[in-house]
Design a protein around this motif. Structure first.
Motif, PDB file in Angstrom:
ATOM      1  N   GLY A   1      -7.005  15.284  -1.248  1.00  0.00           N
ATOM      2  CA  GLY A   1      -8.011  14.303  -0.874  1.00  0.00           C
ATOM      3  C   GLY A   1      -7.687  12.877  -1.256  1.00  0.00           C
ATOM      4  O   GLY A   1      -8.546  12.004  -1.194  1.00  0.00           O
ATOM      5  N   LEU A   2      -6.433  12.633  -1.639  1.00  0.00           N
ATOM      6  CA  LEU A   2      -6.034  11.271  -2.018  1.00  0.00           C
ATOM      7  C   LEU A   2      -5.872  10.405  -0.781  1.00  0.00           C
ATOM      8  O   LEU A   2      -5.420  10.877   0.258  1.00  0.00           O
ATOM      9  CB  LEU A   2      -4.727  11.299  -2.814  1.00  0.00           C
ATOM     10  N   GLY A   3      -6.196   9.137  -0.910  1.00  0.00           N
ATOM     11  CA  GLY A   3      -6.057   8.200   0.194  1.00  0.00           C
ATOM     12  C   GLY A   3      -4.994   7.161  -0.092  1.00  0.00           C
ATOM     13  O   GLY A   3      -4.260   7.240  -1.080  1.00  0.00           O
ATOM     14  N   VAL A   4      -4.911   6.185   0.778  1.00  0.00           N
ATOM     15  CA  VAL A   4      -3.985   5.066   0.606  1.00  0.00           C
ATOM     16  C   VAL A   4      -4.510   4.187  -0.522  1.00  0.00           C
ATOM     17  O   VAL A   4      -5.713   3.957  -0.643  1.00  0.00           O
ATOM     18  CB  VAL A   4      -3.857   4.260   1.916  1.00  0.00           C
ATOM     19  N   GLU A   5      -3.584   3.705  -1.351  1.00  0.00           N
ATOM     20  CA  GLU A   5      -3.954   2.843  -2.466  1.00  0.00           C
ATOM     21  C   GLU A   5      -3.121   1.577  -2.458  1.00  0.00           C
ATOM     22  O   GLU A   5      -2.022   1.547  -1.911  1.00  0.00           O
ATOM     23  CB  GLU A   5      -3.740   3.567  -3.800  1.00  0.00           C
ATOM     24  N   ARG A   6      -3.641   0.551  -3.096  1.00  0.00           N
ATOM     25  CA  ARG A   6      -2.911  -0.703  -3.297  1.00  0.00           C
ATOM     26  C   ARG A   6      -2.086  -0.540  -4.561  1.00  0.00           C
ATOM     27  O   ARG A   6      -2.575  -0.076  -5.578  1.00  0.00           O
ATOM     28  CB  ARG A   6      -3.917  -1.853  -3.429  1.00  0.00           C
TER      29      ARG A   6
ATOM     30  N   PHE B   1       0.860  -1.175   0.000  1.00  0.00           N
ATOM     31  CA  PHE B   1       0.000   0.000   0.000  1.00  0.00           C
ATOM     32  C   PHE B   1       0.898   1.226   0.000  1.00  0.00           C
ATOM     33  O   PHE B   1       2.000   1.198   0.556  1.00  0.00           O
ATOM     34  CB  PHE B   1      -0.896   0.035   1.237  1.00  0.00           C
ATOM     35  N   PHE B   2       0.421   2.316  -0.586  1.00  0.00           N
ATOM     36  CA  PHE B   2       1.196   3.551  -0.580  1.00  0.00           C
ATOM     37  C   PHE B   2       0.257   4.740  -0.466  1.00  0.00           C
ATOM     38  O   PHE B   2      -0.926   4.653  -0.768  1.00  0.00           O
ATOM     39  CB  PHE B   2       2.057   3.666  -1.854  1.00  0.00           C
ATOM     40  N   GLY B   3       0.819   5.843  -0.031  1.00  0.00           N
ATOM     41  CA  GLY B   3       0.041   7.072   0.069  1.00  0.00           C
ATOM     42  C   GLY B   3       0.905   8.229   0.518  1.00  0.00           C
ATOM     43  O   GLY B   3       1.954   8.043   1.126  1.00  0.00           O
ATOM     44  N   GLY B   4       0.484   9.411   0.188  1.00  0.00           N
ATOM     45  CA  GLY B   4       1.164  10.615   0.637  1.00  0.00           C
ATOM     46  C   GLY B   4       2.535  10.815   0.040  1.00  0.00           C
ATOM     47  O   GLY B   4       3.336  11.575   0.578  1.00  0.00           O
ATOM     48  N   GLY B   5       2.852  10.150  -1.027  1.00  0.00           N
ATOM     49  CA  GLY B   5       4.132  10.333  -1.696  1.00  0.00           C
ATOM     50  C   GLY B   5       5.256   9.476  -1.159  1.00  0.00           C
ATOM     51  O   GLY B   5       5.989   8.881  -1.916  1.00  0.00           O
ATOM     52  N   ALA B   6       5.407   9.393   0.160  1.00  0.00           N
ATOM     53  CA  ALA B   6       6.554   8.685   0.722  1.00  0.00           C
ATOM     54  C   ALA B   6       6.175   7.519   1.636  1.00  0.00           C
ATOM     55  O   ALA B   6       7.051   6.805   2.097  1.00  0.00           O
ATOM     56  CB  ALA B   6       7.435   9.660   1.494  1.00  0.00           C
ATOM     57  N   CYS B   7       4.903   7.331   1.911  1.00  0.00           N
ATOM     58  CA  CYS B   7       4.477   6.278   2.834  1.00  0.00           C
ATOM     59  C   CYS B   7       4.240   4.970   2.085  1.00  0.00           C
ATOM     60  O   CYS B   7       3.589   4.958   1.046  1.00  0.00           O
ATOM     61  CB  CYS B   7       3.193   6.685   3.541  1.00  0.00           C
ATOM     62  N   ASN B   8       4.788   3.889   2.641  1.00  0.00           N
ATOM     63  CA  ASN B   8       4.621   2.564   2.057  1.00  0.00           C
ATOM     64  C   ASN B   8       4.417   1.538   3.164  1.00  0.00           C
ATOM     65  O   ASN B   8       5.064   1.621   4.214  1.00  0.00           O
ATOM     66  CB  ASN B   8       5.862   2.156   1.251  1.00  0.00           C
ATOM     67  N   TRP B   9       3.531   0.600   2.903  1.00  0.00           N
ATOM     68  CA  TRP B   9       3.287  -0.502   3.822  1.00  0.00           C
ATOM     69  C   TRP B   9       3.371  -1.789   3.017  1.00  0.00           C
ATOM     70  O   TRP B   9       2.633  -1.965   2.040  1.00  0.00           O
ATOM     71  CB  TRP B   9       1.905  -0.378   4.458  1.00  0.00           C
ATOM     72  N   PHE B  10       4.267  -2.695   3.428  1.00  0.00           N
ATOM     73  CA  PHE B  10       4.454  -3.984   2.771  1.00  0.00           C
ATOM     74  C   PHE B  10       3.876  -5.039   3.711  1.00  0.00           C
ATOM     75  O   PHE B  10       4.493  -5.370   4.727  1.00  0.00           O
ATOM     76  CB  PHE B  10       5.940  -4.235   2.503  1.00  0.00           C
ATOM     77  N   ILE B  11       2.706  -5.537   3.406  1.00  0.00           N
ATOM     78  CA  ILE B  11       1.921  -6.337   4.348  1.00  0.00           C
ATOM     79  C   ILE B  11       2.063  -7.834   4.069  1.00  0.00           C
ATOM     80  O   ILE B  11       1.903  -8.289   2.938  1.00  0.00           O
ATOM     81  CB  ILE B  11       0.434  -5.930   4.287  1.00  0.00           C
ATOM     82  N   SER B  12       2.352  -8.573   5.150  1.00  0.00           N
ATOM     83  CA  SER B  12       2.520 -10.023   5.041  1.00  0.00           C
ATOM     84  C   SER B  12       1.467 -10.806   5.815  1.00  0.00           C
ATOM     85  O   SER B  12       1.268 -11.989   5.557  1.00  0.00           O
ATOM     86  CB  SER B  12       3.908 -10.441   5.546  1.00  0.00           C
ATOM     87  N   GLU B  13       0.813 -10.158   6.769  1.00  0.00           N
ATOM     88  CA  GLU B  13      -0.101 -10.894   7.640  1.00  0.00           C
ATOM     89  C   GLU B  13      -1.340 -10.069   7.956  1.00  0.00           C
ATOM     90  O   GLU B  13      -1.286  -8.846   7.966  1.00  0.00           O
ATOM     91  CB  GLU B  13       0.595 -11.249   8.958  1.00  0.00           C
ATOM     92  N   MET B  14      -2.420 -10.787   8.234  1.00  0.00           N
ATOM     93  CA  MET B  14      -3.659 -10.155   8.673  1.00  0.00           C
ATOM     94  C   MET B  14      -4.206 -10.993   9.815  1.00  0.00           C
ATOM     95  O   MET B  14      -4.645 -12.117   9.610  1.00  0.00           O
ATOM     96  CB  MET B  14      -4.649 -10.075   7.517  1.00  0.00           C
TER      97      MET B  14
ATOM     98  N   ASP C   1       6.861   2.014   6.291  1.00  0.00           N
ATOM     99  CA  ASP C   1       7.775   3.105   5.953  1.00  0.00           C
ATOM    100  C   ASP C   1       6.935   4.366   5.818  1.00  0.00           C
ATOM    101  O   ASP C   1       6.172   4.520   4.874  1.00  0.00           O
ATOM    102  CB  ASP C   1       8.483   2.789   4.634  1.00  0.00           C
ATOM    103  N   LEU C   2       7.071   5.263   6.783  1.00  0.00           N
ATOM    104  CA  LEU C   2       6.291   6.501   6.779  1.00  0.00           C
ATOM    105  C   LEU C   2       7.051   7.655   6.136  1.00  0.00           C
ATOM    106  O   LEU C   2       6.685   8.814   6.291  1.00  0.00           O
ATOM    107  CB  LEU C   2       5.854   6.853   8.196  1.00  0.00           C
ATOM    108  N   GLY C   3       8.137   7.336   5.427  1.00  0.00           N
ATOM    109  CA  GLY C   3       8.888   8.357   4.714  1.00  0.00           C
ATOM    110  C   GLY C   3       9.813   9.175   5.588  1.00  0.00           C
ATOM    111  O   GLY C   3      10.200  10.282   5.224  1.00  0.00           O
ATOM    112  N   LEU C   4      10.188   8.637   6.746  1.00  0.00           N
ATOM    113  CA  LEU C   4      11.045   9.367   7.686  1.00  0.00           C
ATOM    114  C   LEU C   4      12.502   8.912   7.636  1.00  0.00           C
ATOM    115  O   LEU C   4      13.301   9.306   8.474  1.00  0.00           O
ATOM    116  CB  LEU C   4      10.502   9.195   9.112  1.00  0.00           C
ATOM    117  N   GLY C   5      12.841   8.055   6.660  1.00  0.00           N
ATOM    118  CA  GLY C   5      14.221   7.611   6.506  1.00  0.00           C
ATOM    119  C   GLY C   5      14.517   6.233   7.062  1.00  0.00           C
ATOM    120  O   GLY C   5      15.649   5.771   6.972  1.00  0.00           O
TER     121      GLY C   5
END
Length: 104
Positions: free
Chosen positions: A77-82, A29-42, A53-57
């Motif tokens: 108004g953009l949200g998180v996307e797959r 998932f990604f959003g806000g230009g620099a935020c990324n989430w790599f999801i393995s479990e639910m 990764d919230l884009g903070l380095g």
């Protein structure tokens, strides 16, 4: 955009049948230009686990609520996307790539 489709849900369910050491990200998932989430479990219908990764380095492993990802809004108004074009990588590959690009 629906973040967890039936196909993604099946991959997450299949991942949960593996030992913890063998689980790898199945969706990004990604959003806000620099935020990324790599999801393995639910864990349940709302708790996701993966590399965040919230884009903070730096990137860190942790949990995130699906409901929070669905409610986030960024500029215009953009949200998180797959990421529909993401080629799955292992956690090791993601961390190495991040470090090679100057991250911690």
């Amino acid at each position: 955009m629906k973040l967890i489709t039936k196909e993604v849900q099946k991959k997450l369910n299949d991942n949960m049948k593996l030992s913890e050491d063998d689980r790898q990200p199945v969706v990004k998932f990604f959003g806000g230009g620099a935020c990324n989430w790599f999801i393995s479990e639910m864990e349940d219908e709302n708790i996701l686990y993966g590399l965040c990764d919230l884009g903070l380095g730096y990137r860190e492993f942790g949990t995130v609520y699906l409901s929070e990802l669905e409610s986030l809004t960024f500029d215009f108004g953009l949200g998180v996307e797959r990421d529909l074009h993401w080629t799955p990588q292992t956690f090791d590959e993601l961390l190495k790539e991040h470090k090679d690009n100057g991250g911690y």
